[in-house]
Design an enzyme around this catalytic site. Sequence first.
Site, PDB file in Angstrom:
ATOM      1  N   HIS A   1      36.638  38.128  36.242  1.00 20.32           N
ATOM      2  CA  HIS A   1      36.036  39.446  36.412  1.00 20.32           C
ATOM      3  C   HIS A   1      37.087  40.456  36.856  1.00 20.32           C
ATOM      4  O   HIS A   1      38.128  40.117  37.414  1.00 20.32           O
ATOM      5  CB  HIS A   1      34.902  39.397  37.439  1.00 20.32           C
ATOM      6  CG  HIS A   1      35.350  39.080  38.840  1.00 20.32           C
ATOM      7  ND1 HIS A   1      35.727  37.809  39.239  1.00 20.32           N
ATOM      8  CD2 HIS A   1      35.492  39.877  39.941  1.00 20.32           C
ATOM      9  CE1 HIS A   1      36.063  37.824  40.523  1.00 20.32           C
ATOM     10  NE2 HIS A   1      35.945  39.079  40.965  1.00 20.32           N
TER      11      HIS A   1
ATOM     12  N   ASP B   1      37.108  43.712  39.311  1.00 24.52           N
ATOM     13  CA  ASP B   1      36.238  44.108  40.416  1.00 24.52           C
ATOM     14  C   ASP B   1      35.427  45.361  40.104  1.00 24.52           C
ATOM     15  O   ASP B   1      35.959  46.385  39.641  1.00 24.52           O
ATOM     16  CB  ASP B   1      37.067  44.353  41.679  1.00 24.52           C
ATOM     17  CG  ASP B   1      37.381  43.073  42.433  1.00 24.52           C
ATOM     18  OD1 ASP B   1      36.704  42.066  42.194  1.00 24.52           O
ATOM     19  OD2 ASP B   1      38.316  43.087  43.253  1.00 24.52           O
TER      20      ASP B   1
ATOM     21  N   HIS C   1      40.496  38.503  37.510  1.00 20.54           N
ATOM     22  CA  HIS C   1      40.855  37.398  38.386  1.00 20.54           C
ATOM     23  C   HIS C   1      39.681  36.439  38.526  1.00 20.54           C
ATOM     24  O   HIS C   1      38.537  36.755  38.180  1.00 20.54           O
ATOM     25  CB  HIS C   1      41.352  37.874  39.752  1.00 20.54           C
ATOM     26  CG  HIS C   1      40.408  38.777  40.477  1.00 20.54           C
ATOM     27  ND1 HIS C   1      40.240  40.105  40.157  1.00 20.54           N
ATOM     28  CD2 HIS C   1      39.574  38.544  41.527  1.00 20.54           C
ATOM     29  CE1 HIS C   1      39.358  40.662  40.960  1.00 20.54           C
ATOM     30  NE2 HIS C   1      38.928  39.735  41.797  1.00 20.54           N
TER      31      HIS C   1
ATOM     32  N   ARG D   1      39.665  42.133  52.052  1.00 20.46           N
ATOM     33  CA  ARG D   1      40.087  42.894  50.878  1.00 20.46           C
ATOM     34  C   ARG D   1      39.852  44.381  51.089  1.00 20.46           C
ATOM     35  O   ARG D   1      38.771  44.802  51.496  1.00 20.46           O
ATOM     36  CB  ARG D   1      39.287  42.437  49.652  1.00 20.46           C
ATOM     37  CG  ARG D   1      39.705  43.145  48.363  1.00 20.46           C
ATOM     38  CD  ARG D   1      38.775  42.781  47.220  1.00 20.46           C
ATOM     39  NE  ARG D   1      37.461  43.389  47.411  1.00 20.46           N
ATOM     40  CZ  ARG D   1      36.341  42.936  46.839  1.00 20.46           C
ATOM     41  NH1 ARG D   1      36.375  41.845  46.100  1.00 20.46           N
ATOM     42  NH2 ARG D   1      35.198  43.557  47.051  1.00 20.46           N
TER      43      ARG D   1
END
Length: 297
Positions: free
Chosen positions: A113, A115, A273, A288
């Site tokens: 995917h 983000d 990723h 994150r």
Amino acid sequence: MTSIAPHRDSTLTRSIRVQPLTCTIGAELVDVDLGQVARDDALFAELRALLLEYKVLFVRDQDISRAEHVALAERFGPLEDHPVAGSDPDHPGLVRIYKDLDSPPEHFENAYHCDATWRQNPPMGCVLRCVETPPVGGDTIWVNMAEAYRRLPDGIKERIGGLRARHSIEASFGAAMPIDERHDLARRFPDAEHPVVRTHPETGEQILFVNSFTTHLVNYHTPENVRFGADYAPGAAELLHYLMRQASIPEYQVRWRWTKNSFAIWDNRSTQHYAVQDYWPAVRKMERAGIIGDATF
């Protein structure tokens, strides 16, 4: 590097030592202090140029504060919160991705995917820190989607050149919610529409821009594409699935083994990723900072 090297700013003097990790994506930075990078204009300019070149950068042994983590990410732009994942209360935009014994790993991350493409303006990039990692397992894979597009057959490139696709948080994060909560999430974040092939705003690269948040092609059902109903259903879905599978090709990938206080910085516009969830019941804790992006068209 096969895709991005021509775009590198050759006027910069490289002071950061770089170790490329594969032939198509990823580099480890050595002898660099990310806290200093956050404070130094020249070092940050070099880091940004390297990010455009390698698409994902890795740094180990960075015992910096959360404030320095946030400051580094904010050099790229303002940070965004996440409507489902929780943020650090003292640092809005620093999202905690904690998988421990009280929170079994959800199966959101272990799919290829990009983000938050369910946003109208998906994130520009992210700065991710490993707080705690399993003794083995819990790696993350990144994929060069510019390379994935570049190596598509010419006939496929012609077919997808003008296509657009729908991306949904309701069909992903919302799927396990009670129906009222899922509908509320959809009202707050309506499905976004993006081109199947995105142009990178800084490098000009063409990028294959479909992933596990993508639900369907929205403008495929035209006389040029559809002779009979089967050309559309399942024909359009089969084309979309073929495009999504390109992310799983190892030649476009780099795989990173986390250690405590290691960082990954990636360009969310040109990569996908996959967080490998092979470690349960061991603990994996990440933090994150996602950077607000721009429109895809």
